[in-house]
Design a protein around this motif. Structure first.
Motif, short mmCIF file in Angstrom:
data_model
loop_
_atom_site.label_atom_id
_atom_site.label_comp_id
_atom_site.label_asym_id
_atom_site.label_seq_id
_atom_site.Cartn_x
_atom_site.Cartn_y
_atom_site.Cartn_z
N ILE A 232 39.85 43.56 33.84
CA ILE A 232 39.61 44.01 35.21
C ILE A 232 40.72 43.43 36.08
O ILE A 232 40.91 42.21 36.13
CB ILE A 232 38.24 43.51 35.74
CG1 ILE A 232 37.13 43.88 34.75
CG2 ILE A 232 37.96 44.09 37.14
CD1 ILE A 232 35.79 43.23 35.08
N GLY B 270 40.98 39.27 36.64
CA GLY B 270 41.96 38.65 37.53
C GLY B 270 43.00 37.84 36.80
O GLY B 270 43.52 36.87 37.33
N GLY C 190 46.02 26.13 25.11
CA GLY C 190 44.59 25.81 25.19
C GLY C 190 43.83 26.41 24.02
O GLY C 190 44.24 26.30 22.87
C1 LIG Z 1 55.43 26.92 28.34
C2 LIG Z 1 54.32 27.59 29.06
C3 LIG Z 1 53.05 27.59 28.49
C4 LIG Z 1 51.99 28.21 29.15
N1 LIG Z 1 50.76 28.23 28.56
C5 LIG Z 1 49.74 28.87 29.18
C6 LIG Z 1 48.45 28.96 28.58
O1 LIG Z 1 48.20 28.45 27.50
N2 LIG Z 1 47.47 29.63 29.25
C7 LIG Z 1 47.69 30.23 30.45
O2 LIG Z 1 46.76 30.83 31.01
N3 LIG Z 1 48.91 30.16 31.03
C8 LIG Z 1 49.92 29.50 30.44
N4 LIG Z 1 51.14 29.44 31.06
C9 LIG Z 1 51.29 30.05 32.40
C10 LIG Z 1 51.55 31.55 32.30
O3 LIG Z 1 52.92 31.78 32.17
C11 LIG Z 1 51.05 32.31 33.55
O4 LIG Z 1 51.64 31.75 34.68
C12 LIG Z 1 49.55 32.28 33.71
O5 LIG Z 1 48.89 32.67 32.51
C13 LIG Z 1 49.14 33.23 34.82
O6 LIG Z 1 47.75 33.13 35.04
P1 LIG Z 1 46.97 34.30 35.78
O7 LIG Z 1 47.17 35.57 35.06
O8 LIG Z 1 45.58 33.83 35.98
O9 LIG Z 1 47.62 34.31 37.22
P2 LIG Z 1 48.56 35.36 37.94
O10 LIG Z 1 49.76 35.64 37.15
O11 LIG Z 1 48.71 34.85 39.33
O12 LIG Z 1 47.71 36.70 37.94
C14 LIG Z 1 46.61 36.93 38.73
C15 LIG Z 1 46.19 38.37 38.48
O13 LIG Z 1 44.99 38.62 39.20
C16 LIG Z 1 45.04 39.92 39.77
N5 LIG Z 1 44.13 39.88 40.91
C17 LIG Z 1 44.28 39.24 42.10
N6 LIG Z 1 43.19 39.41 42.86
C18 LIG Z 1 42.32 40.18 42.15
C19 LIG Z 1 41.03 40.68 42.41
N7 LIG Z 1 40.38 40.42 43.54
N8 LIG Z 1 40.45 41.43 41.47
C20 LIG Z 1 41.08 41.72 40.29
N9 LIG Z 1 42.31 41.25 40.00
C21 LIG Z 1 42.92 40.49 40.92
C22 LIG Z 1 46.48 40.13 40.11
O14 LIG Z 1 46.79 41.51 40.15
C23 LIG Z 1 47.19 39.42 38.95
O15 LIG Z 1 47.45 40.32 37.90
C24 LIG Z 1 52.20 28.81 30.41
C25 LIG Z 1 53.48 28.80 30.96
C26 LIG Z 1 54.53 28.19 30.31
C27 LIG Z 1 55.87 28.19 30.94
#
Ligand SMILES: Cc1cc2nc3c(=O)[nH]c(=O)nc-3n(C[C@H](O)[C@H](O)[C@H](O)COP(=O)(O)OP(=O)(O)OC[C@H]3O[C@@H](n4cnc5c(N)ncnc54)[C@H](O)[C@@H]3O)c2cc1C
Lengths: 333, 274
Positions: A283, A263, A251
């Motif tokens: 955070i 988060g 992106g």
């Molecule tokens: C080839 C490939 C390309 C990708 N490209 C991208 C990309 O460009 N961009 C992208 O974003 N992802 C991409 N992904 C996905 C990436 O691997 C992750 O799965 C994704 O970034 C995880 O998003 P996240 O951190 O929001 O979610 P999660 O991994 O689910 O993390 C959520 C976090 O929030 C925290 N949390 C939960 N509740 C609270 C709360 N109330 N307060 C504070 N913290 C909290 C948790 O502790 C956790 O650390 C790609 C994956 C692949 C395989």
């Protein structure tokens, strides 16, 4: 070494040029000549970027079906058979990546995408590019000419200056390709560009936000901070946010003045999108979250509790400042 | 219509900490202990193919194949794909000696050879990115090798009304492109919003899937000599972890309010002014 930059007039040509310009720093001393091959559909652009390196020629290539890479490849194959470049540089977008890969294959050359750095080592080209989900960097030597490279996305950066000096323009007329497999097509403008790409303050929201309703609350926080919302992949894929808000290797690549990542776990692919923020706050409830590794300031806590407090502090401070400013204006009158 | 989806599972990178990213002298990282997951782009491709095949009126005439080049760890996923009603699950095993991480030319040779010599499919779906090398080139190269048209950044595909063509939607910079296209075709799958995740099998389907055999092929079965796989247009000469320049200061405080106050007064108030 002779090189050509393949650019297309439909996209923002000055930004494309800035990305390509940065790639030229490595091989610049080894270049005997540098050309621009500019693909256009209906009308060639009036403004041409001013590169840090002198251009030997600008060749205008008209393509009748710009959305069909096969048609563009056909044109590029013909011009390369005349010009015989040693190196071809492509833009960072999807079209640039596709053309780079497929043209290299057709020409029997080497290719690499998402290239962050290009170096000349012992008269051969080596590139550095992110691998293993942007957790590691690979240095790769390209073995076959022409070397075809698509540059890594750099984010907004500063576009190159434009010039209207069209003295070098040369229109190249090439026979088009007959495409029989495509029966019909239509293109519609989508959500459009979000203001995220150019934002100075970004609130990057991750899966920790948990719902669309909560995402709307984040919008209120962002508005008070004067920030644009960005989101991680799970947030976008759950349709809590628009696709044009996606941050990361798939992106937006951003470099705002302030980024608050709330988060998000901090996967390498996501981090690539905010790593260049000038000030980064993370955070997260999990103190082990990888996002803290790239942050300047970290808060281990619930994102809602912290951000609602911050919103309230900023709202009060803004109201106070506004009142002082109004008072000063009144005093001045 | 015969459809093949090419996929590759990934190590769940977010499970790894800074310490785990150790590169040895052969430019290898030990990920054997890390849980494998579907690459999210491949997962969307796998679901999209099922919908195209099973949910359309021509379900009986469609055949779906899931294909992966991998070691036996992928069998768990291939059986799972049987459970969600894939007709065939095929794995190409090249042995441990062949390093395909940075060789999309070899990967595409294997996939295209399977499709041409054995599978006979007319439609290929493949995730747009992923894999250890993050090469992003396999789909394009499969199309080149087969001599078929290719559409990138695909977000949806449905049969066209006449059923002789497909209606393919793909994303372009700030726009959405809809194309009516004939077969054969390679689709490189991007961010599919309609149904990004693979359906969940019932317990009965899971048990049935477990009993099915994954077809395992070697390069020789595809008439590919080992030498053909070692040829590459590039050579990996270094693999390293980039240094993180920042030292994160953790804000202490009794509660969220205190931490938010510190954040604002010490770090943000001036910076927000620009
Ligand atoms: C080839 C490939 C390309 C990708 N490209 C991208 C990309 O460009 N961009 C992208 O974003 N992802 C991409 N992904 C996905 C990436 O691997 C992750 O799965 C994704 O970034 C995880 O998003 P996240 O951190 O929001 O979610 P999660 O991994 O689910 O993390 C959520 C976090 O929030 C925290 N949390 C939960 N509740 C609270 C709360 N109330 N307060 C504070 N913290 C909290 C948790 O502790 C956790 O650390 C790609 C994956 C692949 C395989």
């Amino acid at each position: 070494m002779k090189a050509a930059m393949v650019m297309h007039a439909d996209a923002d040509i000055l930004l494309q040029a800035a990305e390509l310009n940065s790639l030229l720093a490595g091989p610049a001393d080894h270049l005997d000549s540098l050309e621009m091959w500019l693909l256009y559909h209906e009308k060639p652009p009036e403004n041409i970027p001013r590169f840090a390196y002198p251009l030997a020629a600008i060749r205008l290539l008209q393509v009748d079906a710009p959305d069909v890479p096969e048609a563009v490849l056909h044109v590029l194959q013909q011009i390369q058979s005349n010009r015989k470049m040693d190196m071809l540089l492509f833009c960072s977008d999807g079209l640039g990546q596709e053309l780079c890969t497929r043209l290299a294959y057709r020409l029997g050359g080497s290719s690499a995408l998402t290239v962050e750095r290009c170096l000349v080592v012992d008269a051969t080209i080596a590139v550095e590019r992110p691998v293993y989900g942007n957790n590691l960097m690979a240095r790769i030597r390209l073995e076959l000419r022409p070397y075809c490279l698509s540059v890594a996305k750099k984010g907004k950066g500063s576009p190159l200056e434009a010039t209207r000096d069209t003295a070098f323009f040369e229109t190249v007329n090439l026979p088009p390709l007959q495409i029989d497999w495509l029966k019909a097509w239509a293109i519609e403008v989508d959500e459009g560009e979000s203001a995220l790409a150019a934002a100075e303050i970004v609130l990057a929201v991750g899966n920790g936000v948990q719902s669309r309703e909560n995402m709307q609350k984040m919008q209120v926080v962002a508005d008070t901070l004067g920030a644009e919302i960005g989101a991680s992949r799970p947030v976008v894929m759950s349709a809590w946010s628009d696709m044009n808000r996606l941050i990361g290797m798939s992106g937006h690549i951003l470099s705002p003045r302030i980024c608050i990542a709330a988060g998000v776990s901090g996967a390498g692919v996501f981090r690539g999108g905010i790593r260049n923020s000038r000030f980064l706050v993370a955070i997260n409830t999990d103190k082990q979250a990888a996002i803290f590794e790239i942050a300047d300031v970290g808060i281990v806590d619930d994102l809602f509790a912290v951000l609602f407090e911050l919103e309230s502090i900023v709202r009060k401070a803004t109201a106070q400042n506004d009142a002082v400013a109004a008072q000063e204006r009144q005093n001045g009158d | 219509m015969k459809i093949v989806v090419c996929f590759k599972t990934l190590a769940d990178y977010p499970m790894l900490t800074e310490r785990d990213w150790r590169v040895d002298e052969q430019h290898q990282v030990d990920l054997a202990w890390v849980r494998q997951v579907y690459n999210c782009y491949d997962e969307s491709a796998l679901e999209l193919a099922l919908q195209l095949a099973h949910d359309g009126p021509d379900a009986a005439a469609c055949e779906t194949t899931a294909l992966s080049i991998d070691d036996s760890r992928a069998d768990l996923f291939l059986r799972h794909l049987y459970a969600v009603q894939y007709d065939r699950a095929v794995r190409i095993d090249c042995g441990e000696e062949v390093d395909l991480r940075f060789n999309p030319l070899a990967v595409s040779l294997l996939l295209a050879s399977y499709i041409r010599e054995i599978g006979g499919q007319q439609l290929v779906l493949i995730g747009s990115e992923g894999g250890m090398g993050d090469n992003r080139q396999t789909g394009f190269l499969v199309a080149e090798r087969l001599g078929w048209p290719c559409i990138r950044e695909v977000i949806d595909v449905v049969p066209e009304e006449s059923r002789e063509c497909l209606c393919v939607t793909s994303r372009r910079e700030g726009a959405v492109l809809t194309q009516t296209v004939g077969l054969p075709l390679v689709l490189v799958i991007g961010n599919v919003l309609r149904s990004p995740y693979l359906r969940v099998p019932t317990l009965k389907e899971k048990l049935a899937g477990k009993k099915k055999q994954v077809l395992v092929l070697s390069p020789t079965d595809l008439a590919i000599a080992p030498d053909n796989l070692s040829g590459n247009d590039r050579t990996l000469v270094g693999l390293f972890r980039q240094r993180q320049d920042r030292q994160c200061v953790m804000l202490a405080g009794e509660n969220a309010r205190e931490k938010a106050k510190t954040l604002y007064h010490q770090y943000l108030a001036e910076r927000l002014k620009g």
